[in-house]
Design a protein around this motif. Structure first.
Motif, PDB file in Angstrom:
ATOM      1  N   PRO A 195       0.738  -1.153   0.043  1.00 36.47           N
ATOM      2  CA  PRO A 195      -0.061   0.281   0.102  1.00 36.47           C
ATOM      3  C   PRO A 195       0.799   1.131   0.120  1.00 36.47           C
ATOM      4  O   PRO A 195       0.383   2.304  -0.548  1.00 36.47           O
ATOM      5  N   ILE A 196       2.087   1.144   0.646  1.00 37.54           N
ATOM      6  CA  ILE A 196       3.121   2.375   0.673  1.00 37.54           C
ATOM      7  C   ILE A 196       3.349   2.915  -0.866  1.00 37.54           C
ATOM      8  O   ILE A 196       3.436   3.818  -1.353  1.00 37.54           O
ATOM      9  N   GLY A 197       3.479   1.888  -1.615  1.00 37.76           N
ATOM     10  CA  GLY A 197       3.919   1.744  -2.850  1.00 37.76           C
ATOM     11  C   GLY A 197       2.952   2.236  -3.726  1.00 37.76           C
ATOM     12  O   GLY A 197       3.086   3.415  -4.685  1.00 37.76           O
ATOM     13  N   MET A 198       1.585   1.796  -3.472  1.00 43.09           N
ATOM     14  CA  MET A 198       0.396   2.460  -4.264  1.00 43.09           C
ATOM     15  C   MET A 198       0.180   3.819  -4.105  1.00 43.09           C
ATOM     16  O   MET A 198       0.004   4.417  -4.983  1.00 43.09           O
TER      17      MET A 198
ATOM     18  N   PHE B   7      -3.966   5.979  -5.289  1.00 43.58           N
ATOM     19  CA  PHE B   7      -3.622   6.607  -3.915  1.00 43.58           C
ATOM     20  C   PHE B   7      -4.503   6.363  -2.498  1.00 43.58           C
ATOM     21  O   PHE B   7      -3.883   5.901  -1.642  1.00 43.58           O
ATOM     22  N   TRP B   8      -5.854   6.539  -3.065  1.00 41.54           N
ATOM     23  CA  TRP B   8      -6.894   6.321  -1.987  1.00 41.54           C
ATOM     24  C   TRP B   8      -6.990   4.799  -1.601  1.00 41.54           C
ATOM     25  O   TRP B   8      -7.252   4.481  -0.478  1.00 41.54           O
ATOM     26  N   LEU B   9      -6.815   3.884  -2.591  1.00 40.94           N
ATOM     27  CA  LEU B   9      -6.815   2.580  -2.445  1.00 40.94           C
ATOM     28  C   LEU B   9      -5.730   2.031  -1.515  1.00 40.94           C
ATOM     29  O   LEU B   9      -5.679   1.317  -0.387  1.00 40.94           O
TER      30      LEU B   9
ATOM     31  N   PHE C 222      -5.903   0.726   2.312  1.00 41.32           N
ATOM     32  CA  PHE C 222      -5.102  -0.676   2.746  1.00 41.32           C
ATOM     33  C   PHE C 222      -4.249  -0.657   3.727  1.00 41.32           C
ATOM     34  O   PHE C 222      -3.916  -1.431   4.455  1.00 41.32           O
ATOM     35  N   LEU C 223      -3.387   0.525   3.455  1.00 43.24           N
ATOM     36  CA  LEU C 223      -2.257   0.754   4.616  1.00 43.24           C
ATOM     37  C   LEU C 223      -3.041   0.897   6.095  1.00 43.24           C
ATOM     38  O   LEU C 223      -2.321   0.386   7.114  1.00 43.24           O
TER      39      LEU C 223
END
Length: 244
Positions: free
Chosen positions: A39-42, A59-61, A65-66
């Motif tokens: 999620p950080i990568g996303m 970004f928001w997904l 998830f994070l």
């Protein structure tokens, strides 16, 4: 609880928290690192692609998830439990320790006057989500010290009169960019730390920063009559400092 006891208490709390995190990764949830990195990568890639719709979705997904991953971690539950125990201990001690009233002795002939404090309106506020920017017309300068969640911060010093001496800008941000516009006749010092992002500070440029700190200053900073010291701390985001 005196200052030394508080310092030891929080030091032990951090050490135990690190041990709990290691135990969680090693024995109970070895996939938590992958669950955090994805999620950080996303979030990072999504922010780079904004304002395109694919970037916003990514970004928001990634952010959702994070947050889900963090709230499901045993380490977070440990810190929440430790915080609750700390509050209970503080409450118990406040009941046990009676308030002490000490006599106030004044020397004859000396009159004590109250010291007047002047309250100033800050340029920025601590916000969780949103962009903040200095006015696009002449404004009165006040040093900046803020913490923000998600959003960009823009500080334009060309519309204000910078006082003599050292001017301080202190910005802590979770996700977002920081841009500072500096007049040509003002010297600048930058102390920047970032988990993931980029930096463009005058002629210095770093396209990729991963868990790094930067300390830069212009050659004439120490002897300058007007100088700006910038402290920035970002989890994910870019910093840009340029002349205007």
């Amino acid at each position: 609880m005196n200052d030394k006891m508080k310092s030891d208490y929080f030091s032990w709390l951090i050490v135990v928290g690190i041990v709990v995190l290691f135990i969680e990764i090693a024995f109970f949830n070895s996939g938590v690192i992958f669950s955090l990195l994805v999620p950080i990568g996303m979030v990072y890639i999504g922010r780079k692609r904004m304002p395109r719709s694919s970037g916003k979705w990514l970004f928001w997904l990634g952010l959702i998830f994070l947050l889900i991953t963090v709230f499901n971690m045993m380490t977070l539950k440990f810190f929440l439990l430790a915080f609750l125990i700390h509050l209970l201990i503080q409450f118990a001690q406040s009941k046990k320790e009676p308030k002490q009233i000490k006599p106030e002795l004044k020397e004859p002939g000396i009159s004590l006057q109250k010291e007047t404090m002047i309250k100033k309106d800050p340029l920025f506020s601590n916000i969780f989500v949103g962009q903040q920017k200095t006015p696009e017309q002449v404004y009165e300068w006040n040093d900046i010290n803020i913490q923000t969640g998600i959003g960009n911060t823009i500080v334009d010093l060309s519309y204000t009169v910078i006082p003599k001496g050292e001017t301080v800008i202190f910005i802590r941000n979770f996700i977002g960019n920081v841009k500072v516009l500096i007049p040509y006749d003002v010297e600048v010092s930058v102390n920047h730390s970032s988990i993931a992002g980029a930096a463009k500070i005058l002629e210095y440029e770093e396209s990729k920063l991963f868990s790094q700190s930067l300390q830069l200053q212009t050659p004439g900073y120490e002897k300058a009559g007007q100088r700006v010291k910038i402290f920035t701390s970002l989890i994910i985001g870019d910093i840009e400092v340029k002349r205007v």
